[in-house]
Design an enzyme around this catalytic site. Sequence first.
Site, PDB file in Angstrom:
ATOM      1  N   GLY A   1       6.182   5.142 -14.409  1.00 21.36           N
ATOM      2  CA  GLY A   1       7.494   4.535 -14.210  1.00 21.36           C
ATOM      3  C   GLY A   1       8.421   5.537 -13.578  1.00 21.36           C
TER       4      GLY A   1
ATOM      5  N   CYS B   1       0.948   9.109 -16.345  1.00 22.41           N
ATOM      6  CA  CYS B   1       2.150   9.650 -15.712  1.00 22.41           C
ATOM      7  C   CYS B   1       3.361   9.563 -16.651  1.00 22.41           C
ATOM      8  CB  CYS B   1       2.374   8.931 -14.382  1.00 22.41           C
ATOM      9  SG  CYS B   1       3.370   9.899 -13.260  1.00 22.41           S
ATOM     10  N   TYR B   2       4.355   8.748 -16.343  1.00 26.96           N
ATOM     11  CA  TYR B   2       5.490   8.612 -17.265  1.00 26.96           C
ATOM     12  C   TYR B   2       5.007   8.250 -18.663  1.00 26.96           C
ATOM     13  CZ  TYR B   2       9.660   6.754 -19.545  1.00 26.96           C
ATOM     14  OH  TYR B   2      10.664   6.520 -20.433  1.00 26.96           O
TER      15      TYR B   2
ATOM     16  N   HIS C   1      -2.703   9.359 -11.494  1.00 25.72           N
ATOM     17  CA  HIS C   1      -2.912   7.910 -11.514  1.00 25.72           C
ATOM     18  C   HIS C   1      -4.395   7.569 -11.315  1.00 25.72           C
ATOM     19  CE1 HIS C   1       1.269   6.600 -11.589  1.00 25.72           C
ATOM     20  NE2 HIS C   1       1.512   7.743 -10.952  1.00 25.72           N
TER      21      HIS C   1
ATOM     22  N   GLU D   1      -5.783   4.792 -11.580  1.00 27.47           N
ATOM     23  CA  GLU D   1      -5.952   3.440 -11.019  1.00 27.47           C
ATOM     24  C   GLU D   1      -5.930   3.432  -9.496  1.00 27.47           C
ATOM     25  OE1 GLU D   1      -3.369   4.673 -12.513  1.00 27.47           O
ATOM     26  OE2 GLU D   1      -1.476   3.934 -11.721  1.00 27.47           O
TER      27      GLU D   1
ATOM     28  N   ASP E   1      -6.016 -20.946  -4.189  1.00 28.90           N
ATOM     29  CA  ASP E   1      -5.619 -21.220  -5.571  1.00 28.90           C
ATOM     30  C   ASP E   1      -5.691 -22.707  -5.899  1.00 28.90           C
ATOM     31  OD1 ASP E   1      -5.136 -18.539  -5.525  1.00 28.90           O
ATOM     32  OD2 ASP E   1      -2.962 -18.730  -5.314  1.00 28.90           O
TER      33      ASP E   1
ATOM     34  N   LYS F   1      -6.055 -12.643  -8.011  1.00 31.18           N
ATOM     35  CA  LYS F   1      -6.624 -13.337  -6.853  1.00 31.18           C
ATOM     36  C   LYS F   1      -8.140 -13.135  -6.735  1.00 31.18           C
ATOM     37  CE  LYS F   1      -5.309 -15.691  -3.151  1.00 31.18           C
ATOM     38  NZ  LYS F   1      -4.268 -16.740  -3.202  1.00 31.18           N
TER      39      LYS F   1
END
Length: 514
Positions: A56, A83-84, A173, A175, A231, A370
């Site tokens: 963040g 991180c944060y 990070h 991710e 979708d 998605k």
Amino acid sequence: MQEHQLVLILDFGGQYNQLIARRVREHNVYCEVKSYKTPLAEIKAMNPIGIIFTGGPGSVYEADSPKCDSGVFELGVPVLGICYGCQLMAAVLGGEVTPAVNDSAREYGKTATVYDTGCLLFKGLPTEGVSWMSHGDYMAKLPDGFKLAAHSAACPNVAIADASRGFYGVQFHPEVNHTENGSAMLRNFLYEICHAEGDWTMEDFKKRSIAAIREKVGDGQVLLALSGGVDSSVAAALLAEAVGQQLTCVFVDHGLLRKNEGDEVEAAFARWDINFVRVDAGARFLGKLSGVSDPETKRKIIGEEFIRVFEEESHKIGRVDYLVQGTIYPDVIESGLGDAAVIKSHHNVGGLPEYVDFKEIIEPLRQLFKDEVRQLGRELELPEYIVMRQPFPGPGLAIRIIGDITEPKLAILREADFIFRDEIANAGLDSAMNQYFAVLTNMRSVGVMGDGRTYDYTLALRSVTTTDFMTADWARIPYDVLDRVSVRIVNEVPHINRVVYDITSKPPATIEWE
Ligand code: XMP
């Protein structure tokens, strides 16, 4: 009874919150993203097997920085702070976090990192690798019970761990793709530390959803507006599988679709015994659009007309108990988290009339990203051309014809766009770009064909790579592919004598030309 294990992602306003969630799900573990403000009682009720704190923009020593209920550390549940989130964990558990005193301790970008592979988070991974950092704060003192688990040249505590309590923190990070083995680190957190069972699969989701839909709908009637996009198509296939004849899909063909698209959508649903209503409303839409060249006016006319047609059809059907919408998880996150909320600038033409009378809305894809929606589509045996369909704007080709829209211009654009897509597919490039299409400009210029002079349209090709469609880069299509497209278009499509390629990113341009 809880249907599957859950990992809770507490969002502190980080830009990668959705990415973390997608990575967790890729490891077959279900997760949900919630605001850091989520009350402890709600967190407890979710019964998570693990909690991840996102990054963040805040600094933990600032009074108004986001903080969650510190009771999360008393739940006996493993926590991974990123991180944060890592700094917050350190600060709350008695460590000390300060601004980095000098620039060398402030890290940004790719950073060579050394890992302690004795730590479960890094188990089985190489001892050295690149990690993606972006932090300006420094953990001056670790909380009691924590050990260092990774370091870089500038920073001694890139990762911290208290294995006995299952608390782990990383300043980088995992991710983000730039972090080597980042995905494997998340996997270790899920499987080595949280003891996940990997019970989240689309096959299972399909079975459970079908059972839940059957139970909810009973003998009710279900209505779905089918646009042909991924979708709404997947939602329709799921409902078709669940309730068959009780489902009516209304597919409004506004005459502004790409070549063969209407027939493809219809064919995809032929194997289900459902009520499929295709409304061929092309003439009606073209009539309303006649002589209109302003983009926003085009959008408005199409949106209104769409609602009118849909409403007329639903009245013909009579009783409607449930209306299906193809809302997906990113829409839920964006509208629900508050702080980092992004308001979409485009609403799909599928936006529905409020005055269709129904009991309840069913949103069967609300939990899915998605890529999961596409996977579910495959489970339901939808054809690949539907499952992998690129985004297509609700107003369709109307906003890809600059100026007024006529049937001959639509015919020119459909052919040219088809050739472009065909050659991209032939070159095996379709998954390398996120959206690509042709635009019929309103400009004519002089050309020469055989021995004769021509005065015909300029066609523009547009292709972009993007993750969120908010920003985009133009795709680096190889010259020889562009050449084949151009040669075919000017030879095969009458009234185009010039082809140009749009090399503008977004911003400053938008993806569509109108
Ligand atoms: P822009 O052109 O704003 O497009 O960069 C971003 C994404 O949105 C799509 N788009 C629309 N989708 N109705 C839609 O349903 C619209 O009016 C509309 N305009 C743009 C565009 O195709 C791209 O994916």
